[in-house]
Design a protein around this motif. Structure first.
Motif, PDB file in Angstrom:
ATOM      1  N   GLY A 152      48.076  33.121  68.482  1.00 55.53           N
ATOM      2  CA  GLY A 152      47.008  34.049  68.146  1.00 55.53           C
ATOM      3  C   GLY A 152      47.177  35.389  68.835  1.00 55.53           C
ATOM      4  O   GLY A 152      46.630  36.385  68.379  1.00 55.53           O
ATOM      5  N   VAL A 153      47.952  35.413  69.935  1.00 57.03           N
ATOM      6  CA  VAL A 153      48.227  36.688  70.590  1.00 57.03           C
ATOM      7  C   VAL A 153      49.206  37.485  69.717  1.00 57.03           C
ATOM      8  O   VAL A 153      49.906  36.925  68.875  1.00 57.03           O
ATOM      9  N   GLN A 154      49.237  38.784  69.924  1.00 56.33           N
ATOM     10  CA  GLN A 154      50.148  39.626  69.148  1.00 56.33           C
ATOM     11  C   GLN A 154      51.579  39.100  69.281  1.00 56.33           C
ATOM     12  O   GLN A 154      52.044  38.756  70.370  1.00 56.33           O
ATOM     13  N   GLY A 155      52.272  39.015  68.140  1.00 63.05           N
ATOM     14  CA  GLY A 155      53.657  38.554  68.114  1.00 63.05           C
ATOM     15  C   GLY A 155      53.832  37.061  67.993  1.00 63.05           C
ATOM     16  O   GLY A 155      54.950  36.556  67.994  1.00 63.05           O
ATOM     17  N   SER A 156      52.726  36.301  67.863  1.00 64.67           N
ATOM     18  CA  SER A 156      52.828  34.842  67.837  1.00 64.67           C
ATOM     19  C   SER A 156      52.839  34.257  66.427  1.00 64.67           C
ATOM     20  O   SER A 156      52.839  33.041  66.275  1.00 64.67           O
ATOM     21  N   MET A 157      52.871  35.077  65.411  1.00 64.02           N
ATOM     22  CA  MET A 157      52.766  34.582  64.043  1.00 64.02           C
ATOM     23  C   MET A 157      53.839  33.537  63.715  1.00 64.02           C
ATOM     24  O   MET A 157      53.551  32.579  63.014  1.00 64.02           O
TER      25      MET A 157
END
Length: 171
Positions: free
Chosen positions: A164-169
């Motif tokens: 859910g943090v940026q870059g975790s997709m």
């Protein structure tokens, strides 16, 4: 059996005494009964206070806490429109959460007919912590999982980094 998806390399945060890492949680996820008191407040009211708690543990996610529908105060859960499919748990249905005159649309969900291995979720609801005034586990106020899509609850007992943090997709 589903093939395991390969996750990109992630450096887990250090684990301290009494902590667990979400990177040690399994995939597919598992249902884990816990003996902790959980409360949820909305609109200045406690809408649930229970020790009948299970959590779902899944790689990269903080635990999602599922509470018995019967433990919520009368009128706190109202059926909502829509559904979604979890590849592991099955078809989810949504509820609006009501407390103290406030309504949080589609802020809770459950699995009325969970997939095999997730029967322990039947008759339970999980709630997005960020939509409530306050959620606690064992007296500690939880932080919502980042990103708004996932419903994990972060406490001092669990370390990430969290999906859910940026870059975790791609995790």
């Amino acid at each position: 059996m589903r093939p395991r998806r390969r996750l990109p390399p992630v450096t887990p945060d250090p684990i301290g005494p009494g902590q667990e890492s979400v990177w040690d949680y399994p995939r597919p996820p598992r249902v884990d009964a816990v003996c902790e008191r959980v409360t949820i407040e909305l609109g200045g009211e406690v809408i649930v206070d229970t020790t009948d708690v299970v959590r779902v543990l899944e790689t990269s996610h903080p635990p999602v806490y599922y509470l018995p529908v019967a433990a919520f105060v009368a009128g706190a859960l109202k059926p909502a429109e829509g559904s979604s499919l979890c590849e592991f748990k099955g078809m989810a249905s949504y509820v609006d959460v009501v407390g103290g005159g406030r309504v949080r649309e589609r802020a809770g969900w459950g699995y009325p007919d969970p997939a095999p291995g997730f029967e322990g979720l039947r008759g339970r609801v999980a709630v997005y912590a960020g939509a409530m005034d306050r959620c606690t586990v064992a007296g500690e106020t939880v932080q919502p999982q980042p990103g708004g899509f996932y419903g994990g609850w972060i406490t001092a007992a669990v370390v990430g980094p969290f999906k859910g943090v940026q870059g975790s997709m791609g995790w």
